[in-house]
Design an enzyme around this catalytic site. Structure first.
Site, PDB file in Angstrom:
ATOM      1  N   GLY A 113       0.786  -1.228   0.000  1.00 34.35           N
ATOM      2  CA  GLY A 113       0.000   0.000   0.000  1.00 34.35           C
ATOM      3  C   GLY A 113       0.816   1.274   0.000  1.00 34.35           C
ATOM      4  N   GLU A 115       4.943  -6.184   1.715  1.00 38.92           N
ATOM      5  CA  GLU A 115       4.565  -6.790   0.428  1.00 38.92           C
ATOM      6  C   GLU A 115       3.947  -5.753  -0.499  1.00 38.92           C
ATOM      7  OE1 GLU A 115       1.974 -10.017   1.691  1.00 38.92           O
ATOM      8  OE2 GLU A 115       0.378  -8.606   2.198  1.00 38.92           O
ATOM      9  N   GLY A 128       3.120  -3.756  -3.989  1.00 36.01           N
ATOM     10  CA  GLY A 128       2.911  -4.096  -5.389  1.00 36.01           C
ATOM     11  C   GLY A 128       3.101  -2.842  -6.222  1.00 36.01           C
ATOM     12  N   ARG A 129       2.107  -1.954  -6.133  1.00 39.63           N
ATOM     13  CA  ARG A 129       2.088  -0.746  -6.958  1.00 39.63           C
ATOM     14  C   ARG A 129       3.391   0.041  -6.909  1.00 39.63           C
ATOM     15  NH1 ARG A 129      -2.717   1.861  -8.412  1.00 39.63           N
ATOM     16  NH2 ARG A 129      -3.792   0.770  -6.728  1.00 39.63           N
ATOM     17  N   CYS A 186     -16.828   3.536 -27.294  1.00 40.89           N
ATOM     18  CA  CYS A 186     -18.029   4.354 -27.437  1.00 40.89           C
ATOM     19  C   CYS A 186     -18.690   4.560 -26.085  1.00 40.89           C
ATOM     20  CB  CYS A 186     -18.980   3.679 -28.415  1.00 40.89           C
ATOM     21  SG  CYS A 186     -18.157   3.260 -29.944  1.00 40.89           S
ATOM     22  N   TYR A 241      -1.387  -2.431 -11.919  1.00 39.73           N
ATOM     23  CA  TYR A 241      -2.851  -2.284 -11.977  1.00 39.73           C
ATOM     24  C   TYR A 241      -3.265  -1.543 -13.247  1.00 39.73           C
ATOM     25  CZ  TYR A 241      -2.189  -3.445  -7.066  1.00 39.73           C
ATOM     26  OH  TYR A 241      -1.812  -4.054  -5.905  1.00 39.73           O
TER      27      TYR A 241
HETATM   28  C1  LIG Z   1      -3.057  -5.748  -3.090  1.00 40.98           C
HETATM   29  C2  LIG Z   1      -2.331  -6.230  -1.895  1.00 40.98           C
HETATM   30  C3  LIG Z   1      -1.005  -5.838  -1.657  1.00 40.98           C
HETATM   31  C4  LIG Z   1      -0.276  -4.848  -2.528  1.00 40.98           C
HETATM   32  O1  LIG Z   1      -0.862  -3.598  -2.421  1.00 40.98           O
HETATM   33  P1  LIG Z   1      -0.193  -2.335  -3.181  1.00 40.98           P
HETATM   34  O2  LIG Z   1      -1.119  -1.220  -2.919  1.00 40.98           O
HETATM   35  O3  LIG Z   1      -0.105  -2.706  -4.619  1.00 40.98           O
HETATM   36  O4  LIG Z   1       1.162  -2.137  -2.585  1.00 40.98           O
HETATM   37  C5  LIG Z   1      -0.350  -6.379  -0.581  1.00 40.98           C
HETATM   38  N1  LIG Z   1      -0.973  -7.260   0.243  1.00 40.98           N
HETATM   39  C6  LIG Z   1      -2.240  -7.644   0.056  1.00 40.98           C
HETATM   40  C7  LIG Z   1      -2.864  -8.598   0.985  1.00 40.98           C
HETATM   41  C8  LIG Z   1      -2.960  -7.149  -1.010  1.00 40.98           C
HETATM   42  O5  LIG Z   1      -4.234  -7.508  -1.183  1.00 40.98           O
END
Ligand SMILES: *Cc1c(COP(=O)(O)O)cnc(C)c1O
Length: 409
Positions: free
Chosen positions: A240, A276, A278-279, A354, A383
């Site tokens: 996050g 953990e 991601g983004r 459209c 994403y």
């Molecule tokens: C989606 C998710 C993440 C990654 O979140 P980001 O906002 O992309 O960093 C990590 N842990 C869990 C459990 C998630 O669902």
């Protein structure tokens, strides 16, 4: 108004070199990705593990580029699990996500997943039964309890997407934690080993808020462990970390975050922390390059229609923002008919669908934009393609280019 984005040289060159009928295309700068991941890794102290949340972008080339810098991957479905396990047989996986099916859990057990993030009492019981029914007895299956812990009001307000701290389908209510710990420590489920606590509470937080969230998770988890007289071995404080789409050159403050995590591990000897994201790992390495098909003036505003649209890059539509972009003027014009051109002020960039929702960026400062010019959208590495509704309207799929300099994949 949309913020202009600076392109990396690899992306600029490829965006200009591709023939128009090979656009739109996703361009991933793997050199930039590796540099960024190395920087994130180097900002993290000892006893902090970095897992990549595969759902942000599970392309095999992306996972491979990240491999030297991450300790493992977080997967949230049977599909991600099989995909990542096949690509990286030896790397640790954490299997999370609400609504795991019995078949997914069985496949995770078969594939030897290293950590289960258990999201409910029902799921714990199902996992315990499925482990017990396996003919191969042996090592205990490692479990982290995912908890929906309370979030401070400031964090809730700052967060773009709150997965916790309020009623949500994610994780266990804190009131259930003691019962769950008892089941895992009183011999009820000898086939399971409680390793610690997991929480992923909010997305879109800057480093100071993320640190406050991490601290409150660790404090809460250590009190829980102390109540039960068990050691607190692992806490996964989730992902996050924010990506600011209005400031494409800004980055989450990994140095400050790493320093804060170092204070946290120092205060808890013997604890292994895990994050953990991601983004914030992959958003910056991805670009969506396209070509302007037409420019028009409508009720006082300029619009450009680009090849492709939000069925390829859904991020601006889902998040309600303007995707930052760069305009690359192209002077060559192969057609006998004249180019349509924007004369007035800012230009709104729309796709080929459209529907009025197919807008990638509003009011881009792109005076003089012409049919045939190219536009490259930034922050499209997470994403983006994988959350998009590709089949709507049956336009062709984009190309995919993984740029690594000389030895392009
Ligand atoms: C989606 C998710 C993440 C990654 O979140 P980001 O906002 O992309 O960093 C990590 N842990 C869990 C459990 C998630 O669902």
């Amino acid at each position: 108004m949309t913020t202009p984005a600076a392109l990396t040289p690899l992306v600029r060159d490829r965006a200009l070199a591709l023939p128009a009928d090979e656009l739109p295309a996703y361009l991933y700068d793997l050199v930039a990705l590796r540099e960024h991941a190395a920087f994130v890794r180097s900002a993290l102290p000892e006893r902090v593990e970095l897992y990549y949340a595969a759902k942000a972008n599970p392309e095999a080339e992306i996972l491979t580029a990240l491999a030297p810098y991450v300790d493992g991957y977080e997967v949230s479905s049977g599909g991600e699990l099989a995909h990542v396990r096949t690509a990286f047989p030896g790397r640790p996986l954490a299997f999370g996500g609400p609504g795991k099916t019995p078949a997914e859990i069985e496949s995770a057990l078969r594939l030897g997943v290293e950590r289960f993030h258990v999201e409910s009492a029902y799921e714990l019981r199902m996992l315990a039964d499925l482990v017990a029914s396996r003919s191969t007895s042996g090592t205990r299956v490692r479990v982290l309890l995912r908890l929906n812990l309370p979030l401070a009001e400031e964090s809730l307000e700052a967060s773009a997407l709150a997965m916790g701290g309020r009623p949500t389908p994610f994780g266990l209510d804190p009131s259930q934690a003691d019962d769950m710990v008892r089941l895992l420590t009183d011999g009820t489920y000898p086939q399971l080993e409680l390793r610690g606590i997991h929480a992923h509470l909010a997305s879109g937080l800057a480093a100071p808020e993320q640190l406050a969230v991490a601290e409150s998770i660790v404090t809460w988890a250590s009190k829980l462990a102390a109540r039960h007289g068990i050691p607190l071995r692992e806490v996964n404080v989730g992902g996050g970390m924010t990506v600011d789409y209005a400031r494409p050159d800004a980055r989450f403050d990994w140095a400050a975050y790493g320093a804060g995590l170092a204070r946290l591990t120092a205060a808890h000897p013997g604890l292994l922390l895990r994050i953990e994201p991601g983004r914030a790992l992959t958003a910056y390495c991805g670009w969506y390059a396209t070509e302007v098909l037409d420019v028009k003036h409508s009720h006082g505003e300029d619009f450009a229609i680009v090849r492709g649209g939000t069925h390829h890059l859904r991020t601006p539509a889902t998040k309600g923002h303007d995707q930052p972009c760069a305009v690359l003027p192209v002077d060559a014009w192969p057609h006998p008919w004249p180019r349509s051109t924007s004369r007035h002020g800012p230009v709104t960039l729309a796709g080929q669908l459209c529907t009025p929702k197919d807008v990638l960026a509003r009011r881009v400062p792109a005076e003089g934009l012409r049919a045939g010019d190219r536009v490259v959208f930034a922050l499209a590495g997470a994403y983006a393609w994988n959350i998009s509704h590709h089949d709507f309207l049956m336009h062709p799929r984009p190309g995919f280019h993984f740029l690594a300099g000389d030895e392009d994949a």
